[in-house]
Design a protein around this motif. Structure first.
Motif, PDB file in Angstrom:
ATOM      1  N   GLU A   1       5.733   8.253  10.609  1.00 41.25           N
ATOM      2  CA  GLU A   1       6.452   7.028  10.235  1.00 41.25           C
ATOM      3  C   GLU A   1       6.434   6.809   8.730  1.00 41.25           C
ATOM      4  OE1 GLU A   1       4.226   5.898  14.157  1.00 41.25           O
ATOM      5  OE2 GLU A   1       3.991   7.318  12.487  1.00 41.25           O
ATOM      6  N   THR A   2       5.317   7.176   8.100  1.00 41.24           N
ATOM      7  CA  THR A   2       5.178   6.987   6.659  1.00 41.24           C
ATOM      8  C   THR A   2       6.065   7.946   5.876  1.00 41.24           C
ATOM      9  OG1 THR A   2       2.860   6.363   7.046  1.00 41.24           O
ATOM     10  CG2 THR A   2       3.514   6.805   4.782  1.00 41.24           C
ATOM     11  N   ILE A   3       6.109   9.195   6.306  1.00 35.74           N
ATOM     12  CA  ILE A   3       6.931  10.194   5.618  1.00 35.74           C
ATOM     13  C   ILE A   3       8.416   9.854   5.755  1.00 35.74           C
ATOM     14  CG2 ILE A   3       7.605  12.620   5.542  1.00 35.74           C
ATOM     15  CD1 ILE A   3       4.818  12.026   4.434  1.00 35.74           C
ATOM     16  N   ALA A   4       8.830   9.435   6.951  1.00 31.93           N
ATOM     17  CA  ALA A   4      10.232   9.063   7.160  1.00 31.93           C
ATOM     18  C   ALA A   4      10.607   7.881   6.279  1.00 31.93           C
ATOM     19  CB  ALA A   4      10.464   8.714   8.635  1.00 31.93           C
ATOM     20  N   PHE A   5       9.717   6.907   6.164  1.00 32.18           N
ATOM     21  CA  PHE A   5       9.972   5.746   5.302  1.00 32.18           C
ATOM     22  C   PHE A   5      10.046   6.176   3.840  1.00 32.18           C
ATOM     23  CE2 PHE A   5       8.859   2.217   2.624  1.00 32.18           C
ATOM     24  CZ  PHE A   5       9.567   1.156   3.169  1.00 32.18           C
ATOM     25  N   ARG A   6       9.123   7.033   3.418  1.00 30.78           N
ATOM     26  CA  ARG A   6       9.116   7.535   2.037  1.00 30.78           C
ATOM     27  C   ARG A   6      10.455   8.147   1.655  1.00 30.78           C
ATOM     28  NH1 ARG A   6       6.339  13.203   1.267  1.00 30.78           N
ATOM     29  NH2 ARG A   6       8.398  13.709   2.153  1.00 30.78           N
ATOM     30  N   ASP A   7      10.944   9.036   2.492  1.00 30.74           N
ATOM     31  CA  ASP A   7      12.185   9.749   2.190  1.00 30.74           C
ATOM     32  C   ASP A   7      13.384   8.804   2.165  1.00 30.74           C
ATOM     33  OD1 ASP A   7      10.684  12.049   2.071  1.00 30.74           O
ATOM     34  OD2 ASP A   7      11.217  12.733   4.083  1.00 30.74           O
ATOM     35  N   ARG A   8      13.392   7.852   3.077  1.00 29.39           N
ATOM     36  CA  ARG A   8      14.500   6.905   3.118  1.00 29.39           C
ATOM     37  C   ARG A   8      14.493   5.980   1.893  1.00 29.39           C
ATOM     38  NH1 ARG A   8      14.824   1.993   5.659  1.00 29.39           N
ATOM     39  NH2 ARG A   8      12.950   2.399   6.899  1.00 29.39           N
ATOM     40  N   LEU A   9      13.313   5.531   1.490  1.00 31.73           N
ATOM     41  CA  LEU A   9      13.219   4.612   0.361  1.00 31.73           C
ATOM     42  C   LEU A   9      13.690   5.255  -0.942  1.00 31.73           C
ATOM     43  CD1 LEU A   9      12.260   1.814  -0.663  1.00 31.73           C
ATOM     44  CD2 LEU A   9      10.063   2.896  -1.185  1.00 31.73           C
ATOM     45  N   VAL A  10      13.226   6.456  -1.224  1.00 37.66           N
ATOM     46  CA  VAL A  10      13.612   7.085  -2.493  1.00 37.66           C
ATOM     47  C   VAL A  10      15.111   7.410  -2.506  1.00 37.66           C
ATOM     48  CG1 VAL A  10      11.307   7.996  -2.972  1.00 37.66           C
ATOM     49  CG2 VAL A  10      12.935   9.395  -1.678  1.00 37.66           C
ATOM     50  N   LYS A  11      15.666   7.707  -1.323  1.00 36.14           N
ATOM     51  CA  LYS A  11      17.105   7.978  -1.244  1.00 36.14           C
ATOM     52  C   LYS A  11      17.896   6.707  -1.499  1.00 36.14           C
ATOM     53  CE  LYS A  11      20.666   9.952   1.774  1.00 36.14           C
ATOM     54  NZ  LYS A  11      20.945  10.588   3.099  1.00 36.14           N
ATOM     55  N   GLU A  12      17.467   5.595  -0.891  1.00 39.12           N
ATOM     56  CA  GLU A  12      18.176   4.331  -1.060  1.00 39.12           C
ATOM     57  C   GLU A  12      18.121   3.835  -2.498  1.00 39.12           C
ATOM     58  OE1 GLU A  12      16.404   1.656   1.706  1.00 39.12           O
ATOM     59  OE2 GLU A  12      17.451   2.487   3.464  1.00 39.12           O
ATOM     60  N   LEU A  13      16.997   4.056  -3.169  1.00 39.34           N
ATOM     61  CA  LEU A  13      16.821   3.572  -4.538  1.00 39.34           C
ATOM     62  C   LEU A  13      17.285   4.584  -5.592  1.00 39.34           C
ATOM     63  CD1 LEU A  13      13.326   1.816  -4.301  1.00 39.34           C
ATOM     64  CD2 LEU A  13      15.607   0.826  -3.999  1.00 39.34           C
ATOM     65  N   GLY A  14      17.614   5.783  -5.146  1.00 37.58           N
ATOM     66  CA  GLY A  14      18.079   6.808  -6.085  1.00 37.58           C
ATOM     67  C   GLY A  14      16.997   7.287  -7.027  1.00 37.58           C
ATOM     68  N   LEU A  15      15.758   7.371  -6.526  1.00 38.79           N
ATOM     69  CA  LEU A  15      14.628   7.764  -7.359  1.00 38.79           C
ATOM     70  C   LEU A  15      14.314   9.248  -7.197  1.00 38.79           C
ATOM     71  CD1 LEU A  15      12.264   4.736  -6.592  1.00 38.79           C
ATOM     72  CD2 LEU A  15      13.827   5.021  -8.536  1.00 38.79           C
ATOM     73  N   GLU A  16      13.679   9.811  -8.209  1.00 39.54           N
ATOM     74  CA  GLU A  16      13.245  11.200  -8.149  1.00 39.54           C
ATOM     75  C   GLU A  16      11.885  11.260  -7.461  1.00 39.54           C
ATOM     76  OE1 GLU A  16      11.842  14.921 -11.050  1.00 39.54           O
ATOM     77  OE2 GLU A  16      12.599  13.061 -11.944  1.00 39.54           O
ATOM     78  N   LEU A  17      11.757  12.110  -6.454  1.00 39.96           N
ATOM     79  CA  LEU A  17      10.498  12.282  -5.741  1.00 39.96           C
ATOM     80  C   LEU A  17      10.030  13.726  -5.861  1.00 39.96           C
ATOM     81  CD1 LEU A  17       8.271  11.285  -3.766  1.00 39.96           C
ATOM     82  CD2 LEU A  17       9.776  12.047  -1.901  1.00 39.96           C
ATOM     83  N   ILE A  18       8.823  13.886  -6.360  1.00 41.85           N
ATOM     84  CA  ILE A  18       8.175  15.191  -6.426  1.00 41.85           C
ATOM     85  C   ILE A  18       7.146  15.254  -5.306  1.00 41.85           C
ATOM     86  CG2 ILE A  18       6.687  16.705  -7.801  1.00 41.85           C
ATOM     87  CD1 ILE A  18       7.850  15.260 -10.302  1.00 41.85           C
ATOM     88  N   VAL A  19       7.182  16.304  -4.509  1.00 47.12           N
ATOM     89  CA  VAL A  19       6.203  16.476  -3.432  1.00 47.12           C
ATOM     90  C   VAL A  19       5.455  17.790  -3.667  1.00 47.12           C
ATOM     91  CG1 VAL A  19       5.830  16.729  -0.951  1.00 47.12           C
ATOM     92  CG2 VAL A  19       7.644  15.213  -1.786  1.00 47.12           C
ATOM     93  N   ARG A  20       4.146  17.692  -3.650  1.00 49.77           N
ATOM     94  CA  ARG A  20       3.306  18.884  -3.716  1.00 49.77           C
ATOM     95  C   ARG A  20       2.380  18.868  -2.505  1.00 49.77           C
ATOM     96  NH1 ARG A  20       6.775  20.289  -6.095  1.00 49.77           N
ATOM     97  NH2 ARG A  20       6.954  21.268  -8.156  1.00 49.77           N
TER      98      ARG A  20
END
Length: 301
Positions: A70-89
């Motif tokens: 649930e947390t990962i799905a929310f993370r991906d949706r939020l950054v997409k909606e806000l147009g933010l850059e997300l780095i995942v390691r």
């Protein structure tokens, strides 16, 4: 209706000031983002700090691979909606490269393995400031760490050699190889965060609200059995319970609490009535008396 608003507003102003100071004093900052309530609050504060412009630095998540879906799905949706850059390691990459060793057994967790992946990412991108959502009320090691916490060129924290913070003077001067961990909501409490989420009508992952879940009991704590990550003995009986999570870390080290709080107002009231810290449901903090402090000394968030 929010109570104690006289306390929330000054904290918001302080946090926004700190975030702006990071942008002004450092060349390459990053916001550490997990998809939990504290990092979501940081995103809202950063939005306010730079509005109407976008947040001028990326978000970064050190993904253990054992996060709640649930947390990962929310993370991906939020950054997409806000147009933010997300780095995942990914911690899995550190395991595959032989840099860290996977734990096994009853209390195994990847939580402590994040440190190596984080330090590698800081070096990879040359970040000089990492903004995090740690708060002083969470745990005693965090209580004594400064808002601008200088780490050496090995990423380590020396708790006996911290800079004084007089009034609102934040000294971001660092030497080559050093970096700073920054905690804008350091002075907030769990209740402050939830009150702010309620006031701002901030969306958060559903896992924070009461829901029916397959769980089992161990050491007096309630563990999710909806996945194959959490170790479970054969004699540990799975039962359906109405629960929610007060803090969201790895599935393997984060227990649930019995709750019927299905909305933010109910959660706020529940926190007001609680006599137990939210970190009381984090088994990784119970490995030793100084577990968090030792992890911070090694370069943890």
């Amino acid at each position: 209706m929010i109570k104690d608003t006289s306390k929330v507003n000054p904290l918001e102003n302080e946090a926004i000031y700190i975030i702006r100071e990071v942008a002004a004093q450092f060349e390459k900052p990053v916001l550490l983002f997990s998809g939990g309530k504290d990092s979501i609050t940081l995103v809202r504060l950063a939005q306010k700090a730079f509005y109407p412009a976008k947040i001028p630095f990326p978000l970064m998540h050190i993904d253990t691979g054992h996060n709640f879906p649930e947390t990962i799905a929310f993370r991906d949706r939020l950054v997409k909606e806000l147009g933010l850059e997300l780095i995942v390691r990914n911690v899995q990459d550190s395991i595959d490269e032989g840099k860290v060793k996977e734990e096994s057994g009853r209390y195994s967790s990847r939580n402590s393995l994040q440190t190596t992946t984080l330090l590698d990412a800081i070096e990879e991108f040359k970040f000089d400031a990492c903004i995090g959502g740690a708060r002083r009320d969470e745990e005693k090691a965090r209580a004594k760490e400064r808002i601008f916490s200088v780490r050496d060129d090995f990423g380590q924290w020396d708790e006996k050699n911290q800079r004084p913070e007089l009034f609102d003077m934040l000294n971001g001067q660092i030497h080559l190889g050093q970096n700073v961990r920054v905690f804008p909501i350091s002075n907030w409490t769990e209740l402050d965060v939830w009150s702010y989420i309620e006031r701002e009508n901030i969306e958060i992952p559903s896992i924070y609200f009461a829901h029916t879940r397959e769980t089992f009991l161990r050491d007096g704590l309630i563990w999710s059995s909806d996945d194959d990550v959490v170790y479970r003995d054969e004699n540990e009986v799975v039962e359906e319970r109405l629960v929610r999570f007060r803090t969201v870390g790895d599935m393997s080290c984060t227990a649930a609490v019995l709750s019927d709080a299905a909305d933010i107002a109910s959660v706020v009231q529940e926190i007001r009535d609680s006599t137990i810290s939210e970190r009381g449901a984090r088994i990784d903090d119970k490995r030793s008396e100084a577990a968090m402090e030792k992890r911070k000394q090694q370069g943890y968030f």
